[in-house]
Design an enzyme around this catalytic site. Structure first.
Site, PDB file in Angstrom:
ATOM      1  N   SER A 119      17.414  11.526  -0.421  1.00 14.52           N
ATOM      2  CA  SER A 119      16.829  12.693   0.237  1.00 14.52           C
ATOM      3  C   SER A 119      17.913  13.721   0.547  1.00 14.52           C
ATOM      4  CB  SER A 119      16.144  12.265   1.541  1.00 14.52           C
ATOM      5  OG  SER A 119      15.258  11.203   1.319  1.00 14.52           O
TER       6      SER A 119
ATOM      7  N   GLU B 200      16.075   5.302   3.153  1.00 13.96           N
ATOM      8  CA  GLU B 200      17.271   5.457   2.322  1.00 13.96           C
ATOM      9  C   GLU B 200      18.057   4.141   2.251  1.00 13.96           C
ATOM     10  OE1 GLU B 200      18.176  10.221   3.037  1.00 13.96           O
ATOM     11  OE2 GLU B 200      19.117   8.729   4.309  1.00 13.96           O
TER      12      GLU B 200
END
Length: 235
Positions: free
Chosen positions: A31, A109
């Site tokens: 991201s 993540e």
């Protein structure tokens, strides 16, 4: 002299070129602003890559980039083993430990990074430091169950954080809400000389979901430099 955006771009392109090949089948997509260039390069190389590659997002942003690019979308629960994950970072030290979570996506993540055979960090020159906390001054992002945040903040003070801050949204009244429905606390510890120990202590706090310290995870980091070169560090 390259801008930070252009430095991110050249690092992202080189990381994609060297780590996503016709042999890659499952790719994790991180991201943040750097990932826009990662997807951009993947789309440029699309015809030379396997058409069946599955891309695993770490946030709504990366999910949208994948689907808008016409790439095959998957989820971590469908594909728990990933060939390579490429992601950005807020700061990276000499040992490739990283602070992540400026975008409040560090739980997903970390899941996608840990599932990968290779975790690759892409960043511009401003993110590279000797010790964590040297350049990233906003603190360690910590995802917290909403009803536990005050207790966690008090516990963080006992661990040496002077002023833990509940991250507030900028476009609305109230706290930032993660993609998982949790709060984000930013905890500043100054220079973090022993990130593994700090990570372990914070993770033990009841109410903490995940910590934005990525320790002993990255295989390589690509840094775009001001002069147009890319520095590559390996563990």
């Amino acid at each position: 002299m390259l801008s930070l955006s252009d430095a991110k771009k050249i690092a992202a392109y080189k990381a994609v070129d060297e780590n996503i090949t016709s042999e890659s089948k499952i790719i994790g997509i991180g991201s943040g602003s750097t990932i826009v260039y990662v997807i951009e390069r993947i789309l440029q190389l699309k015809d030379s890559l396997d058409k069946e590659i599955i891309y695993i997002p770490t946030s709504f942003q990366s999910r949208l980039l994948i689907t808008e690019g016409g790439l095959n979308l998957g989820d971590i629960d469908q594909y728990p083993e990933i060939d390579v994950t490429i992601d950005g970072a807020d700061e990276v030290d000499e040992n490739l430990n990283a602070i992540k979570g400026g975008g409040a996506c560090h739980l997903r993540e970390k899941l996608v990074a840990e599932a990968a055979k290779k975790f690759i960090i892409v960043a511009d020159y401003s993110k590279h430091s000797t010790t964590l906390g040297e350049k990233w001054k906003q603190g360690v992002p910590i995802e917290v169950i909403p009803f536990a945040y005050l207790r966690v903040m008090n516990s963080l003070k006992e661990l040496g954080c002077d002023n833990p801050i509940l991250r507030m949204a900028k476009a609305k009244a109230g706290p930032v809400i993660s993609d998982n429905g949790n709060f984000i606390v930013d905890a500043h510890f100054g220079l973090i000389k022993q990130p593994k120990e700090l990570l372990e202590k914070i993770k033990l706090l009841t109410g903490v979901v995940e910590v934005g310290l990525f320790v002993n995870m990255a295989k390589s980091a690509y840094f775009g430099n001001e002069d147009g070169s890319v520095s590559i560090k390996h563990t």
